[in-house]
Design an enzyme around this catalytic site. Sequence first.
Site, PDB file in Angstrom:
ATOM      1  N   PRO A  54      -4.767 -65.643   5.126  1.00  0.00           N
ATOM      2  CA  PRO A  54      -4.896 -65.020   6.441  1.00  0.00           C
ATOM      3  C   PRO A  54      -5.380 -66.000   7.511  1.00  0.00           C
ATOM      4  O   PRO A  54      -6.273 -66.806   7.264  1.00  0.00           O
ATOM      5  CB  PRO A  54      -5.944 -63.932   6.208  1.00  0.00           C
ATOM      6  CG  PRO A  54      -5.831 -63.603   4.773  1.00  0.00           C
ATOM      7  CD  PRO A  54      -5.459 -64.882   4.097  1.00  0.00           C
ATOM      8  N   CYS A  55      -4.766 -65.888   8.669  1.00  0.00           N
ATOM      9  CA  CYS A  55      -5.086 -66.823   9.739  1.00  0.00           C
ATOM     10  C   CYS A  55      -5.862 -66.155  10.854  1.00  0.00           C
ATOM     11  O   CYS A  55      -6.103 -66.766  11.880  1.00  0.00           O
ATOM     12  CB  CYS A  55      -3.805 -67.384  10.326  1.00  0.00           C
ATOM     13  SG  CYS A  55      -2.924 -66.094  11.184  1.00  0.00           S
ATOM     14  N   ASN A  56      -6.225 -64.903  10.661  1.00  0.00           N
ATOM     15  CA  ASN A  56      -6.833 -64.132  11.755  1.00  0.00           C
ATOM     16  C   ASN A  56      -7.948 -64.898  12.456  1.00  0.00           C
ATOM     17  O   ASN A  56      -8.052 -64.879  13.678  1.00  0.00           O
ATOM     18  CB  ASN A  56      -7.413 -62.826  11.225  1.00  0.00           C
ATOM     19  CG  ASN A  56      -6.434 -62.033  10.415  1.00  0.00           C
ATOM     20  OD1 ASN A  56      -5.635 -62.597   9.696  1.00  0.00           O
ATOM     21  ND2 ASN A  56      -6.471 -60.733  10.535  1.00  0.00           N
TER      22      ASN A  56
ATOM     23  N   LEU B 104      -8.402 -68.084  12.497  1.00  0.00           N
ATOM     24  CA  LEU B 104      -8.017 -69.455  12.838  1.00  0.00           C
ATOM     25  C   LEU B 104      -7.108 -69.496  14.054  1.00  0.00           C
ATOM     26  O   LEU B 104      -7.036 -70.495  14.757  1.00  0.00           O
ATOM     27  CB  LEU B 104      -7.287 -70.114  11.661  1.00  0.00           C
ATOM     28  CG  LEU B 104      -7.914 -69.999  10.273  1.00  0.00           C
ATOM     29  CD1 LEU B 104      -7.026 -70.658   9.229  1.00  0.00           C
ATOM     30  CD2 LEU B 104      -9.296 -70.629  10.257  1.00  0.00           C
ATOM     31  N   ALA B 105      -6.414 -68.394  14.295  1.00  0.00           N
ATOM     32  CA  ALA B 105      -5.349 -68.383  15.289  1.00  0.00           C
ATOM     33  C   ALA B 105      -5.901 -68.423  16.714  1.00  0.00           C
ATOM     34  O   ALA B 105      -6.947 -67.845  17.019  1.00  0.00           O
ATOM     35  CB  ALA B 105      -4.491 -67.147  15.111  1.00  0.00           C
TER      36      ALA B 105
END
Length: 562
Positions: free
Chosen positions: A522-524, A526-527
């Site tokens: 999951p990139c939540n 990091l994005a």
Amino acid sequence: MGFSKEMVIKAVKENGQNEGAVLDALLTYKTFEESPEDEQVLVDPCHAELASNVLDVYPDEEICENEEFKNLSTEKDRTVSLLVEMGYQAEEALAAIDRCSLDTPIAELVEFISAAQFAYHTDAQLGELSYDNKIHQHQKVCVLFLSELTCSSDLRFLNQLYTMFLVGFPKLNGPVYMSKKKRKYYDNEMQKLQKQRKYLEKQPMDHDNEIVHLPNPMVGFGVPNQPSPVLFQRRIPDEAEGRPYFYFENVALAPKGVWHTMSRFLYYIDPEFVDSKFFCAAARKRGYIHNLPIENRSQLLPTPPSTIHEALPHTKQYWPSWDKRMQLNCILTCIGSAKLTDRIKKAVEKSGDDEPLPGVKKYVIQQCKKWNLIWVGKNKVAPLEPHEMEMLMGFPPNHTRGGGISRTEQYTVLGNAFQVDTVAYHLSVLKSMFPDGISVLSLFSGIGGAEVALHRLGIPLRNVVSVEISETCRKILKSWWDETNQQGKLIHFHDIRMLTAHELEKCMSTFGGFDLIIGGSPCNNLAGGNRSTRNGLEGSKSCLFFEYYRIIELVRSMMRHR
DNA sequence: TACACGATGAATACAACT
DNA sequence: AGTTGTATTCATCGTGTA
């Protein structure tokens, strides 16, 4: 300075010529070495290594043949007494068995207890906080520990500990396991670690070694129809070589230091940064860490349209000449609203048949780029339709449609997906390696980008173990599986945090191991689009990267010794 | 209850410039 | 080498509406 010869050799072996790192490692060893003898089994850095070696020879089965244990009435008693023999309390053993189930290998039970003890201790140190807050604090502590230690056996132990935090050890509600003596020992350990952390925080960081540079242009180890990049030596350490192959993906533009950390966990392999604009009509800057060969890659056929006009021909007649976009920006999880498109329409219509004023043009272009809007009528812009996103991402038509999924959720899952053509290009080297099909462990599967890519490459999917927490996504993958008439087996797991070594072992014994482990964590957190919780790998979602690491390490070490 | 909408900037890289 | 300006970004949250 009082370090033993063996320690120094070990430290140099693991840290090379970097004096600071060697010293840190030596200090770490020293910390552990000074532990009292009877407690060593809990935090000894060699402990985790020991446990994984023991795992390889299935000690519980071996010991079962021992006469001493044959007299014991039940398997549970046998396991408990074995653990007591190893120095654990009966209560601990029982709680571990209840939590993990009886047929869990002894090594895993030991790791569970060790982690629970440490977790309980740090929990006590945190005082009164809400449950969620506590879990989050634990994750933070763990990330800090993990990022400080470089010795691989330390990492394995702490990874187990980390898993404990993620799974939520306080739910055990068991008795206080720790004796006063143990508690004191842990307090001592904690203080040392905190001191070490503070010391390291004060040190001027060697940032040059921590920065992972993005290539410009972002073509990774090469993309079709572009000049090849100047390749530095690509180094894959021995322990990361070969089957099972793994392929990890995440956003390229993560906060500073994140890719360095992820690379460090995944065998120091250099990430391959690729922008999908070289494969389709939309940009998608992503980093991939994998141990696949990079020679003789081939594209998915037919190659998808590379410009907006080719991909969305119906927009051509309405596309104003002053909108110079040839390709779209990254496909995100949210779309522009109807009111925004309305405002844009009114702004453009004001100028009649003439070109809008420069100010208006600038505003419109800015909004179009920001929200990825396309021209669908005279002076009329609109966000992409779900089926258009599916096409751009390389999925079959209506892949995400049906099953009671809402439009908003369609956008969410599509925004989170792989760009199939890009991933397939990297995976194409597997085709000649596994002509009879492959067994895949697919983590964070989402809507099945990896499966679609392999299928479209013509690689038969023999067995797919898919781990995906969203029910809608699991449904989507299942319905694709049925629609494409797959002959192999598809097994779903719900939560990666609950996926135990034992369950994996069961899968692997029926499938003969895995050929490929693939997924993007999951990139939540990091994005760049995240305004509220862009807090890196400590974030509540993106910390699941460490679960990805745990599974890879687990599967690979199990398969090494099969 | 489920869904759609709109408000909520910062971090990062990079080109162009002094 | 430092500064300035431009461009991009797998998102979260509360709220209103059907």
